[in-house]
Design a protein around this motif. Structure first.
Motif, mmCIF file in Angstrom:
data_model
loop_
_atom_site.group_PDB
_atom_site.id
_atom_site.type_symbol
_atom_site.label_atom_id
_atom_site.label_comp_id
_atom_site.label_asym_id
_atom_site.label_seq_id
_atom_site.Cartn_x
_atom_site.Cartn_y
_atom_site.Cartn_z
ATOM 1 N N GLU A 73 13.069 -1.556 -2.327
ATOM 2 C CA GLU A 73 12.670 -2.569 -2.704
ATOM 3 C C GLU A 73 13.416 -3.249 -2.365
ATOM 4 O OE1 GLU A 73 11.180 -1.186 -7.601
ATOM 5 O OE2 GLU A 73 12.752 0.223 -6.432
ATOM 6 N N GLU A 74 15.006 -3.307 -2.482
ATOM 7 C CA GLU A 74 15.554 -3.483 -2.265
ATOM 8 C C GLU A 74 15.551 -4.730 -1.097
ATOM 9 O OE1 GLU A 74 19.463 -1.783 -2.082
ATOM 10 O OE2 GLU A 74 19.423 -1.469 -4.084
ATOM 11 N N ILE A 107 0.884 -1.600 -0.145
ATOM 12 C CA ILE A 107 -0.335 -0.172 0.485
ATOM 13 C C ILE A 107 0.983 1.567 -0.066
ATOM 14 C CG2 ILE A 107 -1.947 1.121 1.528
ATOM 15 C CD1 ILE A 107 -2.803 -1.309 2.496
ATOM 16 N N GLU A 108 1.789 1.250 1.051
ATOM 17 C CA GLU A 108 2.536 2.361 1.182
ATOM 18 C C GLU A 108 3.706 2.548 -0.184
ATOM 19 O OE1 GLU A 108 3.658 5.540 3.530
ATOM 20 O OE2 GLU A 108 2.234 3.925 3.705
ATOM 21 N N PHE A 109 3.814 1.463 -1.013
ATOM 22 C CA PHE A 109 4.558 1.674 -1.979
ATOM 23 C C PHE A 109 3.703 2.161 -3.805
ATOM 24 C CE2 PHE A 109 6.349 -0.005 -6.505
ATOM 25 C CZ PHE A 109 7.402 0.477 -6.254
ATOM 26 N N MET A 110 2.344 1.659 -3.621
ATOM 27 C CA MET A 110 1.618 2.192 -4.269
ATOM 28 C C MET A 110 1.290 3.306 -3.926
ATOM 29 S SD MET A 110 -0.908 -0.624 -5.284
ATOM 30 C CE MET A 110 -1.506 -1.296 -3.621
ATOM 31 N N LEU A 128 10.822 -3.135 7.289
ATOM 32 C CA LEU A 128 12.190 -2.142 6.737
ATOM 33 C C LEU A 128 12.283 -1.657 5.297
ATOM 34 C CD1 LEU A 128 14.977 -1.108 7.693
ATOM 35 C CD2 LEU A 128 15.854 -2.938 5.869
ATOM 36 N N ALA A 129 11.194 -2.111 5.317
ATOM 37 C CA ALA A 129 11.161 -1.311 3.413
ATOM 38 C C ALA A 129 9.648 -0.979 4.040
ATOM 39 C CB ALA A 129 10.113 -2.663 2.429
#
Length: 554
Positions: free
Chosen positions: A96-97, A63-66, A106-107
């Motif tokens: 992403e890593e 959700i946070e990435f989108m 952590l991401a």
């Protein structure tokens, strides 16, 4: 590989090879549900012995990435023209890593850092994403456009193949497994914003195949108060059924989050999560549980180029019929980031975790209390407009309360210097070389008879390419050649058994998302590992995993 086969051996097998394939399957099992429950059990059980964050952390990361990707696309930001945007893009890459390694906590924290930095940066009106809800009029008189709706038909297949060459005293044996699983489904979703500056998102999907049936529904809302405080909630319901194993479960995850900015320098973040999973038929591997999580953090900008953060999380999981699996988890996070103009970026995260199995027996193999410390440092130096030097270091120390051959205390460190070449704004090449080692605690006389020293060192080249077109195409492909050596292994030169022998490992990971037309898109995830014993001819393994999905938007 069935549920009751290789349960003990599988954990040692994972240690010998790589966690990457397991992390990839964990992602696929959440998004696509591509494998049977029995195979999931063989690779992932016991779940508390491998450092893979739970489904709720992965969902919140997605959700946070989108959210970040959409804000970046709306702003049409260009790298190299604003040091704050460059730092946001670096945080996005770091996240992403971390997600690729399975560290979704952590991401997610890293993405929150990026979204925090992006807050307050003006987005030009002409650059707004036309697919997103927009407003017209003044601050007090705004008209909401028609909500965005999604109606998609999806179909595809998951395929996997594993081949193991095993040396025995009598003969050479090759074990071969492989199958493919076509699937199809439908997805309905919506996204709209009210006049009160509250955004609602929701989706429901049904996915069926020969091996499984998955139905889920999600709803989330986000509202902003006075441009400085946000409140969010999301809830996900899921029903999953594996036909061959007669495994069925219902899962519900609910989360609340509030974030406030004090002045222009300090952010407070509080999040709570409640989830439970109920299995229709419980056994030693699948036990229903209830889980609660509370997280709080404070982040502050120091001067114009430094940002520090401190966070604490408490997690408690309780099982209805398996008290020995109940545990409490304490985690403390500290982060520091720095951006020196266009030339240098530094990100450091230190995570300490304490796991306590409250009712486990003192001689339990898998329910074993531990202390874990993880340190990630990433330094990027811009050499020219097109070239930059990156240095990444990952350090992990885990100490178990009770030593046993399956879960020994260990120290692991990996260093990767690399050269990044930006061909243009959309294409980036990565040329690197990694070094690493793992050292395990000395075994007692009793446990040493079962497993010899697993210490190893490794190094090898790593290549990668990333293509990121905001609207049509995104691809990430990486290849590595790893030379792993076990200098202290007593079984390294035994022809009949080479559990910890010197190995050369080829690994290829590909992710692709391509919008073929306005209505049709395709996504693909592929992983190939070729693990060769340096000395023994018949002690190799090859693994291939592929998931391809087509989406047609009605």
């Amino acid at each position: 590989m069935k549920r009751n086969q290789f349960c003990t051996f599988n954990f040692i097998f994972v240690r010998q090879f790589q966690f990457k394939a397991i992390l990839l399957w964990a992602i696929l099992s959440l998004i696509h549900q591509p494998v049977t429950a029995a195979r999931q059990s063989a690779w992932l059980n016991p779940p508390d012995t491998i450092a893979i964050d739970d489904e709720s952390s992965e969902l919140l990361y997605e959700i946070e990435f989108m959210r970040l990707a959409k804000r970046l696309a709306a702003g049409n930001f260009e790298p190299g023209k604003n040091p704050d945007i460059d730092l946001v893009l670096q945080f996005k890459k770091d996240a992403e890593e971390a997600a690729a390694r399975g560290n979704y906590v952590l991401a997610q924290i890293t993405l929150e850092e990026a979204n925090g930095l992006l807050t307050g940066i003006q987005i030009p009106e002409e650059a707004l994403d036309q697919s997103a809800p927009v407003f017209e009029g003044t601050e007090t008189e705004r008209t909401v456009h028609v909500p965005e709706c999604r109606r998609e038909i999806l179909f595809g297949t998951d395929a996997w193949r594993h081949e193991f060459e095993m040396t025995t005293t009598d003969s050479d044996t090759t074990l071969l497994e492989g199958e493919q699983n076509p699937f199809y489904g439908i997805l309905l979703g919506f996204d709209f914003m009210t006049q009160g500056n509250t955004q609602f998102r929701g989706k429901t999907s049904l996915k069926n195949s020969r091996d499984y049936l998955v139905a889920d529904a999600e709803l989330s809302a986000r509202t902003t108060f006075n441009r400085s405080s946000t409140f969010e909630f999301d809830n996900k319901l899921e029903w999953t059924e594996y036909h061959a194993d007669n495994l069925k479960y219902f899962h519900d995850a609910f989360a609340l989050r509030t974030k406030s900015r004090i002045g222009a320098q300090t952010d407070f973040n509080v999040r709570t999560e409640l989830s439970f999973r109920n299995y229709a038929q419980e056994d030693e591997f699948y036990a229903s549980y209830f889980q609660g999580k509370l997280f709080g953090s404070i982040d502050r900008n120091i001067f114009s180029s430094h940002r520090i953060g401190l966070g604490y999380e408490f997690l408690s999981r309780m099982h209805a019929t398996a008290d020995e699996k109940n545990y409490r988890d304490h985690r403390l996070d500290a982060t520091w980031s720095m951006s020196a103009g266009y030339k240098m970026r530094l990100f450091v995260n230190n995570q300490m975790r304490l796991r306590d199995y409250v009712r486990a027996e003192s001689d339990s193999t898998y329910q074993n209390d531990y202390f874990d410390e993880y340190l990630l440092a990433n330094l990027t130096l811009s050499l020219t407009d097109d070239f930059s030097l990156q240095l990444e270091n990952n350090l992990n120390y885990r100490e178990y309360r009770h030593q046993n051959p399956i879960m020994p205390t260990y120290f692991q460190n990996d260093v990767k210097p690399s050269l990044l070449y930006r061909f243009n704004q959309e294409v980036t090449f990565n040329f690197g070389y990694f070094y690493g080692f793992a050292a395990y605690a000395e075994q007692t006389a009793e446990t040493a008879s079962f497993v010899s020293n697993e210490d190893y060192n490794t190094n090898g080249p790593a290549l990668g390419i990333e293509i990121f077109h905001l609207t049509k195409f995104m691809m990430s492909c990486s290849y590595s050649y790893e030379m792993r050596r076990y200098p202290n292994s007593q079984t390294r030169d035994i022809t009949s058994f080479s559990l910890f022998s010197d190995r050369n490992i080829h690994s290829l990971l590909l992710f692709l998302l391509w919008e073929l037309t306005d209505d049709i898109s395709v996504s693909l995830i592929a992983n190939y590992d070729n693990d060769k014993d340096k000395q023994q001819e018949h002690s190799d393994s090859r693994s291939t995993m592929l998931s391809i999905e087509f989406n047609y938007q009605l």
